[in-house]
Design an enzyme around this catalytic site. Structure first.
Site, PDB file in Angstrom:
ATOM      1  N   LYS A 124       0.811  -1.215   0.000  1.00 23.55           N
ATOM      2  CA  LYS A 124       0.000   0.000   0.000  1.00 23.55           C
ATOM      3  C   LYS A 124       0.849   1.271   0.000  1.00 23.55           C
ATOM      4  O   LYS A 124       0.465   2.286  -0.589  1.00 23.55           O
ATOM      5  CB  LYS A 124      -0.945  -0.009   1.203  1.00 23.55           C
ATOM      6  CG  LYS A 124      -2.096  -0.996   1.080  1.00 23.55           C
ATOM      7  CD  LYS A 124      -3.065  -0.828   2.239  1.00 23.55           C
ATOM      8  CE  LYS A 124      -4.297  -1.698   2.056  1.00 23.55           C
ATOM      9  NZ  LYS A 124      -3.995  -3.121   2.107  1.00 23.55           N
ATOM     10  N   GLU A 208      -3.632   6.416   7.261  1.00 22.19           N
ATOM     11  CA  GLU A 208      -4.402   7.273   6.362  1.00 22.19           C
ATOM     12  C   GLU A 208      -5.408   8.077   7.161  1.00 22.19           C
ATOM     13  O   GLU A 208      -5.913   7.607   8.204  1.00 22.19           O
ATOM     14  CB  GLU A 208      -5.151   6.444   5.319  1.00 22.19           C
ATOM     15  CG  GLU A 208      -4.266   5.911   4.223  1.00 22.19           C
ATOM     16  CD  GLU A 208      -5.033   5.194   3.139  1.00 22.19           C
ATOM     17  OE1 GLU A 208      -4.445   4.967   2.070  1.00 22.19           O
ATOM     18  OE2 GLU A 208      -6.220   4.862   3.365  1.00 22.19           O
ATOM     19  N   HIS A 243     -14.344  -3.943   8.215  1.00 19.22           N
ATOM     20  CA  HIS A 243     -13.708  -3.553   6.957  1.00 19.22           C
ATOM     21  C   HIS A 243     -13.730  -4.679   5.926  1.00 19.22           C
ATOM     22  O   HIS A 243     -12.978  -4.639   4.951  1.00 19.22           O
ATOM     23  CB  HIS A 243     -12.279  -3.061   7.194  1.00 19.22           C
ATOM     24  CG  HIS A 243     -12.185  -2.019   8.262  1.00 19.22           C
ATOM     25  ND1 HIS A 243     -12.712  -0.752   8.126  1.00 19.22           N
ATOM     26  CD2 HIS A 243     -11.656  -2.060   9.510  1.00 19.22           C
ATOM     27  CE1 HIS A 243     -12.504  -0.062   9.228  1.00 19.22           C
ATOM     28  NE2 HIS A 243     -11.870  -0.835  10.090  1.00 19.22           N
ATOM     29  N   GLU A 283      -9.934   0.533  -5.973  1.00 23.39           N
ATOM     30  CA  GLU A 283     -10.920   0.877  -4.955  1.00 23.39           C
ATOM     31  C   GLU A 283     -10.765   2.332  -4.522  1.00 23.39           C
ATOM     32  O   GLU A 283      -9.645   2.826  -4.352  1.00 23.39           O
ATOM     33  CB  GLU A 283     -10.775  -0.064  -3.754  1.00 23.39           C
ATOM     34  CG  GLU A 283     -10.824  -1.534  -4.169  1.00 23.39           C
ATOM     35  CD  GLU A 283     -11.173  -2.470  -3.039  1.00 23.39           C
ATOM     36  OE1 GLU A 283     -11.470  -1.986  -1.919  1.00 23.39           O
ATOM     37  OE2 GLU A 283     -11.169  -3.685  -3.266  1.00 23.39           O
ATOM     38  N   GLU A 296      -6.907   1.490  -2.690  1.00 23.14           N
ATOM     39  CA  GLU A 296      -5.952   0.432  -2.990  1.00 23.14           C
ATOM     40  C   GLU A 296      -6.327  -0.195  -4.321  1.00 23.14           C
ATOM     41  O   GLU A 296      -7.418   0.047  -4.856  1.00 23.14           O
ATOM     42  CB  GLU A 296      -5.937  -0.649  -1.895  1.00 23.14           C
ATOM     43  CG  GLU A 296      -7.244  -1.409  -1.754  1.00 23.14           C
ATOM     44  CD  GLU A 296      -7.209  -2.417  -0.618  1.00 23.14           C
ATOM     45  OE1 GLU A 296      -6.139  -2.601  -0.015  1.00 23.14           O
ATOM     46  OE2 GLU A 296      -8.254  -3.021  -0.335  1.00 23.14           O
ATOM     47  N   ASN A 298      -6.616  -4.037  -5.988  1.00 23.38           N
ATOM     48  CA  ASN A 298      -6.546  -5.482  -5.806  1.00 23.38           C
ATOM     49  C   ASN A 298      -6.178  -6.108  -7.141  1.00 23.38           C
ATOM     50  O   ASN A 298      -6.931  -6.010  -8.119  1.00 23.38           O
ATOM     51  CB  ASN A 298      -7.881  -6.030  -5.303  1.00 23.38           C
ATOM     52  CG  ASN A 298      -8.134  -5.638  -3.863  1.00 23.38           C
ATOM     53  OD1 ASN A 298      -7.396  -6.029  -2.968  1.00 23.38           O
ATOM     54  ND2 ASN A 298      -9.162  -4.838  -3.632  1.00 23.38           N
ATOM     55  N   ARG A 300      -6.231  -8.853  -8.683  1.00 20.37           N
ATOM     56  CA  ARG A 300      -6.817 -10.193  -8.804  1.00 20.37           C
ATOM     57  C   ARG A 300      -8.297 -10.051  -9.106  1.00 20.37           C
ATOM     58  O   ARG A 300      -8.835  -8.940  -9.163  1.00 20.37           O
ATOM     59  CB  ARG A 300      -6.656 -10.950  -7.483  1.00 20.37           C
ATOM     60  CG  ARG A 300      -7.197 -10.172  -6.287  1.00 20.37           C
ATOM     61  CD  ARG A 300      -7.230 -10.991  -5.016  1.00 20.37           C
ATOM     62  NE  ARG A 300      -7.456 -10.213  -3.831  1.00 20.37           N
ATOM     63  CZ  ARG A 300      -8.630  -9.732  -3.414  1.00 20.37           C
ATOM     64  NH1 ARG A 300      -9.704  -9.938  -4.151  1.00 20.37           N
ATOM     65  NH2 ARG A 300      -8.737  -9.051  -2.288  1.00 20.37           N
TER      66      ARG A 300
END
Length: 666
Positions: A124, A208, A243, A283, A296, A298, A300
């Site tokens: 990240k 963050e 989350h 995202e 972030e 992903n 995949r």
């Protein structure tokens, strides 16, 4: 749009995963005429994904570190079965750049992005630096190399509370903690580091700024080896617990064409910044003003990809395979058409009324719903065990409709008609969410569950009619067994009994109490007393675990599974499990004594108290890890620790004694 790309023909695929995603990949691969190879652990012997595949290879014991995370064993299995390619699914090794590189070095095709892209987006801190350089909007934060608590404290002060602590190396809510004030930071860092190290093998963290009450909106992107990049619209994943996503839908209820174009363009820019290929998801957090921030990427396939498939008509797994073979994407951005609305609900083995405590045990019955616009992706079957070793998600129930409300109402019905008897699930919780006014009106943000379930979710309690039906079914089975032993035709088939049973005392327990019941067979009707209430239960014909009964003149359709002294019952989507107990058995409700037992099978991560220490009700006593999450075990009463029966590193079974708490005066 690029140089010549050599094509590679894939004829066989090994799926380096388990559960519903392995089953889902196998379906598409076989539909394309490809040979499929599954891998499985000792705990997954006979699991649906292993049975579905053309071949299956056992790769190790149940713990993921000895099986599904063993890249060497997975590659050996692929070579031994002459696979051409490996599809990693999601989770496990899907975002592990070393695995992607090892697959490539072994001469196999990795059905996913290049290892370098996985690395750049998987961390990240590095990903955020890249996005800032690419001009993608980002949340203010700290991504520094100094991982000392003091550095985080200074950064948090500069950013301003509240802040979010996150694992740099992974996602899925693991290693993530919301910190409202400075005094909470040290504990949050400790828990996040431990959870991140366990889940991802790295305890690196970032900070963050916490964006309050945003929507979680993600963009599905795709890229091929010819330089083509597109997005396939968005998904709203705002309803989350810890989350982790619970409900996902496409399109986002507040999306506009202009906002979709802006977010889609930013997502494509993010993918281009790392020379991406294949399927990925970028995202974002979307605030009430319409501003969005990179969260972030992903690298995949996502759990929630079916909602995108249902509104685009595309098969994302087939597209992944095509891109991996060197083919161009089948559409360009201007070709994208979104049709209708789709909503997905994740069916978890957990108890939402007990802080989402994971559940394990044998599945007595799994009967998924079917119908127009309904899709169920599952990796479970009747008779299999839900173990503590893997994520608690059992299935995904998805519904499509011409409008959002048609999709929503279809999903509610599908959840009610899908019966999973055995371990506790969140099915009723999902239905409750979908029927909340705020969700109906498309107003859910990431704060939805905190705002509308401030006291937690109130679990379904069996009513008198439910208890009476369970009693009648158990006793009817007793009667049939007795008649069969004597060589007679079943009383259920006859519809009457020439020798009615005498009144029978019965004690049924649930995890929340004991029911003392009196029952009497009056021909084809059972007369059942539950407390002060009387129920006349007439059982209809039972087929394939389905039973229709008339209870006090009202027709009830139910699903039932009887196993020895246990009965699972699903009525109108509400599931209950009853156990036939001994007369005089008392309810030993959680928290009624100072005996602290493991609420589920798990690994003891830490013991936080010492013998002789005074504790107050609610104080943290220990940390137990199960189903890839860590859970604090709290003191049920005020008192003094009189005994510690578990140690750090112990693997406990459900019900194992951990700590004894005695009266402070002792």
């Amino acid at each position: 749009m690029g140089g010549a790309v050599s094509a590679v023909a894939i004829s066989s695929i090994l799926i380096a995963n388990r559960g519903e995603i392995a089953c889902r990949i196998i379906r598409t691969a076989r539909g394309l005429g490809l040979r499929t190879i599954a891998v499985y652990s000792e705990a997954d012997r006979g699991a649906p994904h292993a049975v579905m595949a053309d071949e299956a290879v056992m790769i190790g014991p149940a713990p993921v570190g000895e099986s599904y995370l063993r890249s060497d064993r997975i590659i050996e299995a692929a070579q031994a079965t002459r696979a051409d390619a490996i599809h990693p699914g999601y989770g496990f090794l899907s975002e592990n750049e070393a695995f992607a590189e090892a697959v490539d070095n072994a001469g196999l095709v990795f059905i996913g992005p290049p290892a370098k892209a996985i690395y750049l987006m998987g961390n990240k801190a590095e990903a955020k630096r890249r996005m800032l350089a690419a001009g993608v909007p980002c949340v203010p934060g700290y991504e520094g190399d100094d991982q000392d608590d003091l550095a985080f404290a200074e950064a948090a002060q500069d950013i301003g509370y509240p802040v979010m602590v996150k694992a740099a190396a992974g996602g899925g809510g693991r290693g993530m903690r919301l910190v409202d004030e400075a005094g909470e930071l040290a504990d949050a860092l400790g828990l996040a580091r431990s959870e991140a190290a366990s889940a991802f093998g790295s305890d690196e963290l970032i900070l963050e700024k916490a964006v309050l009450r945003p929507r979680h909106v993600e963009i599905q992107v795709f890229a091929d080896k010819h330089g083509n990049f597109i997005h396939l619209g968005e998904r709203d994943c705002s309803v989350q617990r810890r989350h982790q996503k619970v409900i996902e839908e496409a399109p986002c209820p507040v999306m506009t064409e202009d906002l979709r174009a802006a977010m889609g363009s930013a997502a494509v820019d993010a993918a281009k910044a790392v020379d991406y290929r294949g399927a990925g998801t970028v995202e974002f957090l979307l605030d009430a003003a319409g501003d969005f921030y990179f969260l972030e990427m992903n690298t995949r396939l996502q759990v929630e990809h079916p909602v995108t498939e249902m509104i685009t008509g595309l098969d994302l797994v087939a597209m992944q395979i095509a891109v991996a073979q060197g083919e161009e994407l089948p559409l360009r951005q201007d070709d994208l058409k979104l049709n209708g609305h789709a909503i997905e609900a994740r069916l978890y083995a957990e108890d939402p009324s007990r802080d989402y405590l994971p559940a394990t045990g044998r599945i007595d019955l799994w009967r998924p719903a079917a119908g127009e616009g309904v899709r169920v992706d599952a990796g479970v079957a009747t008779g299999m065990e839900v173990s503590p070793y893997y994520d608690p998600m059992l299935a995904k129930v998805i519904a499509w409709g011409e409008t959002r409300d048609v999709a929503r109402t279809r999903l509610v019905r599908a959840l009610k008609e899908s019966a999973l008897l055995g371990p506790t699930t969140n099915s009723s919780f999902l239905v409750d969410i979908l029927q909340r006014d705020a969700f109906i009106h498309g107003e859910a943000t990431t704060a939805f569950l905190d705002e509308f379930y401030t006291g937690g979710f109130v679990a379904d309690e069996p009513g008198g009619a439910d208890v009476a039906l369970a009693a009648a079914l158990l006793l009817d089975d007793d009667r049939d067994a007795a008649f069969a032993a004597a060589g007679y035709v079943s009383a259920t088939q006859l519809g009457w009994s020439s020798a009615p049973l005498s009144p029978i005392p019965l004690h049924l327990t649930t995890d929340r109490g004991v029911f003392d019941i009196g029952a009497e067979c009056l021909g084809a009707v059972w007369s059942v007393t539950v407390g002060d209430d009387l129920f006349a239960v007439a059982l209809g014909q039972r087929t394939d675990h389905a039973v229709r009964a008339r209870i006090n003149g009202r027709t009830i359709d139910a699903v039932a599974a009887i196993s020895g002294s246990d009965i699972g019952l699903s009525v109108s989507g509400k599931c209950f499990r009853f156990h036939r107990a001994r007369p005089g058995m008392e309810d030993d409700a959680a928290g009624s004594s100072g005996r602290v037992v493991a609420p589920m099978p798990g690994l003891v991560v830490d013991i936080l108290v010492k013998k002789g220490q005074k504790v107050a009700r609610g104080d943290a006593l220990a940390v137990l890890e199960a189903m890839k999450m860590q859970h604090q075990i709290a003191a049920p009463i005020d008192g003094v620790v009189t005994g510690i029966d578990a140690s750090k590193g112990d693997q406990l079974a459900s019900g194992d004694l951990m700590i004894d708490i005695g009266d402070a005066a002792e």
